[in-house]
Design a protein around this motif. Sequence first.
Motif, PDB file in Angstrom:
ATOM      1  N   VAL B 255       0.847  -1.202   0.000  1.00 27.93           N
ATOM      2  CA  VAL B 255       0.000   0.000   0.000  1.00 27.93           C
ATOM      3  C   VAL B 255       0.879   1.248   0.000  1.00 27.93           C
ATOM      4  N   ALA B 256       1.859   1.269   0.905  1.00 27.91           N
ATOM      5  CA  ALA B 256       2.724   2.444   1.019  1.00 27.91           C
ATOM      6  C   ALA B 256       3.467   2.702  -0.282  1.00 27.91           C
ATOM      7  N   TRP B 258       2.834   1.756  -3.530  1.00 30.30           N
ATOM      8  CA  TRP B 258       2.077   2.191  -4.714  1.00 30.30           C
ATOM      9  C   TRP B 258       1.395   3.534  -4.495  1.00 30.30           C
ATOM     10  N   THR B 259       0.895   3.801  -3.279  1.00 27.15           N
ATOM     11  CA  THR B 259       0.270   5.109  -3.072  1.00 27.15           C
ATOM     12  C   THR B 259       1.316   6.218  -3.115  1.00 27.15           C
ATOM     13  N   GLN B 260       2.532   5.902  -2.690  1.00 25.23           N
ATOM     14  CA  GLN B 260       3.599   6.909  -2.783  1.00 25.23           C
ATOM     15  C   GLN B 260       3.809   7.304  -4.236  1.00 25.23           C
ATOM     16  N   VAL B 262       1.693   7.061  -6.777  1.00 25.84           N
ATOM     17  CA  VAL B 262       0.539   7.762  -7.343  1.00 25.84           C
ATOM     18  C   VAL B 262       0.440   9.180  -6.780  1.00 25.84           C
ATOM     19  N   CYS B 263       0.579   9.319  -5.461  1.00 31.57           N
ATOM     20  CA  CYS B 263       0.378  10.641  -4.861  1.00 31.57           C
ATOM     21  C   CYS B 263       1.568  11.566  -5.075  1.00 31.57           C
ATOM     22  N   TYR B 264       2.757  11.043  -4.840  1.00 31.07           N
ATOM     23  CA  TYR B 264       3.918  11.939  -4.857  1.00 31.07           C
ATOM     24  C   TYR B 264       4.179  12.526  -6.234  1.00 31.07           C
ATOM     25  N   GLY B 288      -2.955  15.566  -4.228  1.00 37.52           N
ATOM     26  CA  GLY B 288      -1.853  14.613  -4.051  1.00 37.52           C
ATOM     27  C   GLY B 288      -1.161  14.799  -2.715  1.00 37.52           C
ATOM     28  N   GLY B 291      -3.190  13.235  -0.207  1.00 35.77           N
ATOM     29  CA  GLY B 291      -3.083  11.794  -0.393  1.00 35.77           C
ATOM     30  C   GLY B 291      -1.806  11.211   0.183  1.00 35.77           C
ATOM     31  N   ILE B 294      -1.459   8.856   3.259  1.00 36.84           N
ATOM     32  CA  ILE B 294      -1.595   7.391   3.238  1.00 36.84           C
ATOM     33  C   ILE B 294      -0.238   6.687   3.234  1.00 36.84           C
ATOM     34  N   PRO B 295       0.629   6.920   2.229  1.00 35.00           N
ATOM     35  CA  PRO B 295       1.903   6.205   2.267  1.00 35.00           C
ATOM     36  C   PRO B 295       2.753   6.538   3.480  1.00 35.00           C
TER      37      PRO B 295
END
Lengths: 314, 459
Positions: B255-256, B258-260, B262-264, B288, B291, B294-295
Amino acid sequence: MLKRQQHIVLFVSVTVLFVALTAVVALLPAHHETKRRDVMPNAQLTEEELEGQQVYIAEGCVACHTQQVRNIDMDMVWGKRGSLPLDYTNATITSALRNPATLMGTERTGPDLTDIGRRIPSEDWHYRHLYDPRSVVPQSIMPSYPWLFTSENGTLRPTQQGRALVAYLLSRKQRDLPDGIAAPETRWKTRSSTSREESATPTVSGAELYASYCASCHQPNGAGVEGAFPPLIKSPIVLGNNIDTYVSIIMKGIDANPSYAIMPPVGELNGLTAEQVVAIMNHERTSWGHSAPTVSIDDVRRALKKLQSNQRPE
Amino acid sequence: MKSTEVEVDVILPTAQRPVVKVEQQQPRVSDADRATRSALIWAVVWLVVGTTVGEYLGIKFLQPDIDTIPWLSFGRLRPVHTNMVFWGWASLALIAVAHIVVPQQCGVRPQSGKALRWITGLISTTVGVGSVVLALGINNSGGEYREYVWPVMIPFAAAILLSLRTLWSYVKARTTSTIPVTAWYILSAHIFLLTIVTVAYVPLWQGGIGETIVQGYYMHQGVGMWFMMSMLGIYYAVIPQATGGRILSQRLSLVAFWTQIVCYTVIGTHHFVFSAIPWWLQMTALVGSIGMIIPVLAGTINLAVAFRTRQHWHPSAVLFLLSLVFYVTGSLQGTLEAFEYANLVWHFTDYTVAHSHLTMYGIITVGLFGTIVLYAPRRWTTRERTILTTLAVGGLLLYAVPLMVGGTLRGLSWLEGRPFMESVTLMMPFWTWRAIGGTAMWIAHIYVFVIVLRRYRHA
C-alpha cells in the motif's frame, strides 16, 4: 507467470505508471504552454536587457528574488495584478547550455522584482545599490557587487555587465494586458486596512505612498543620500509655495543639479492620481519636523492640468 | 549458497556478532566492502565541504559584507551548497548503502567493487566540476537543484545508470522467494531519478511557464522519488537489523509503495500555488499532497512495529528512530504547507528552508548516519554515538525551529501589509539561531569524518 520474471513485471509496471503520471502532470501541460502562440506585446527584451538577464542568472539573483505576483491581495504590493502565463512567454531557449528561464523563484529573502523598473526607476539608485546596497537601504542584507564596476580616474563606472544588469532590472515592469485578456481575480483579501475595501480608489495614505515611491532614494527619514539623492528635509521646494514645480518634479522627474542623480518621472510611471500626489506632498510638508501649510487637492489638479497642456518638448 | 557467508559478514545484527574476535582475526575485507567504504568516505567528504559552504552562507545573512569575492557571493554559492549535499553526499551515500542492502536482502554476494568505484568517481566528478562551474557563474538558469548545466550532469546520469544495472543484476540473481521490499524502493528510485533528470534537462517542453511546470515537478520528485524512496528502501533493511524486530505486514508495504508513486508524482506544482501555473495543476498538487498521508502513515506504522517488536537495540537504532520521526513529522508538515492559507503565510519565507532541512537532513542524513554506525567495521562507542546524535539532531532543531518561527512571523508581516524591510530586520535573531544550529551540525560532520576515516583505515 514465471517467478523468475517477477522483477521485470514489477519494475516495468512501476516505470509505466510513473511515466504516465509524469506525462499528465508535467510533460503535456508543459508542452501545451511551450506551444502557445500568443506573446505579450511590447515585452521583447533588447539586446542589452537580454545580456543583463544573463548576468542576473549568472549571479544567482533568483535565489532571493521572485518575479511573480501571485493572484492574492498580499502580493498586490509587487504589481497591479496577478501574473499570467502571458507574462512569461519570453522564456525561450537562448543558449545550448541553458534551459529557458521564467525566473519566477521560490524565495523572497529580498523583494519581488516583477515591477522594479517602475517602483524604483532611477538608474543611479540601482548602480549605488549594486555597488553598496547598504548605502541606500541600511537594513539590506544583499551582497554587494563591486565586480560589476571599474574605477576610471578615481570615479566608479559600471562595466558593460553592470550596465546590462541595470537595463534588465529597469525593463522589469508589469505590462498592461492586451485587450480581451482579463487579469486573474485577486483572492484572499487579507490586508487589514478596511478603508481599501470600502473605497474603490487607490490608497491615499501619504506615509504609505511615500514609502512605496519616494523612500528608496530620499530615504524613510527624508535625509536623502549625500552625492546622489537630495534631502527633502528643509527643502525649499517641499516647504515652498510653488506647487506647480513641486507637482512637476513628482510627476515628470528632474535633472537640474549635476551633483545629484537624475530623478525619473516617478509619478507618470506609476500613474499617480491627484489624490495620491497631494497625499505625498502633505506627508512631506508635515513630517520630519516640517509644519508647512497643507496643499489643497484643487491646487494639485490645476498643476496637473497645466503639466498636461504644456508638455515639455522631449 | 554463499549467502550464509554474507550473513556472517553483514546481515547479522552487530549485537549478535562476535565483534572482538572478528577484529582480532583481521577479517578478510572483500573488494566490494572496500569499494563501499571508499564511496562512503567520499560521500562524507562532500558532506563536510558542502556544509562548510552552507555554514558560510548562513553567516552571510548576518554579515553580508564578509567578503566581496565574485565566486563566494551568495547567489553563486547557494547552489554549490545544495547540489553538493544532494548529489555528492546524500546520493552517493544512499547508493553506497544500496549496494550493501540490495544484495544482502536478495541473498546474493556482491562480486566486486568495480561498479561502485566507477559510480563514486563519476558522481564526484559531477559534483567537483559542477561546483567550480557554478562558482564561475555558469548555471542552468537557476531552477533549484538543477543548477548544474547538462554536460556536468552526464557523469552523474551515467553513475545512476550503472548503479541501476548492478543492482538489477542482484535482483535478477536473488535467492529469496520474493523480491525484497528494499529492492522495490531502491531500484524504482533509480528509474525515477533517470526519468526526472531527463524531463528536467530536455528543453523542448520548457518554453514559457512550461519551464516552471517542469521545475515544480523536478524539484519535488528529486526529493520524494529519489532521496525518500531510496531511504525507505534502506529502512526496510536496516531497521529490522538494528532492532531484531519485524515489520507489520508485507501488504502494508505494498500500500505504502504504490500510493507513494501515485500521490507523490503529482504534487510538484504545490511549490507554485497562486502562480501563473494552470489552476487544475495546483489543485491536483493539493489533492496529491493530502493523499501523501496514506503512504507516510502506512510506512511509518510498518516500520514502527519493527521498533516495538525489538529483540535488541543496536547503537544505530536511535538514529533510525529519529529519522523515522522526522519522516512522519516532516512529511505531514509538507502536506500542511500545500494548503492555500499555509501558502499565504509560509511561502517564500525561511519556513520552507526549515522544512527542507528537517526532511533532507532529519530523514536522509540522520538515517544515513544510522547506516554508517550500523555497518561500521568497528562498533561505535556509546560516547561517540551520543556526541554525533546530540550535535546533529540538536543542531538541526536549533537551525529549523527558529526559522519556522521567524518564517511565520515574516509571512504574517507581509499579510498585514507591513513594509518589506521590516520583515528583513525581524528575521535577524532567527538567522542568528540558524547559524548557531548550523555550526553544531557542521561540527557533527567533521566528527563523523574523523571517525569514519579512522575506522575504515584500521579495519
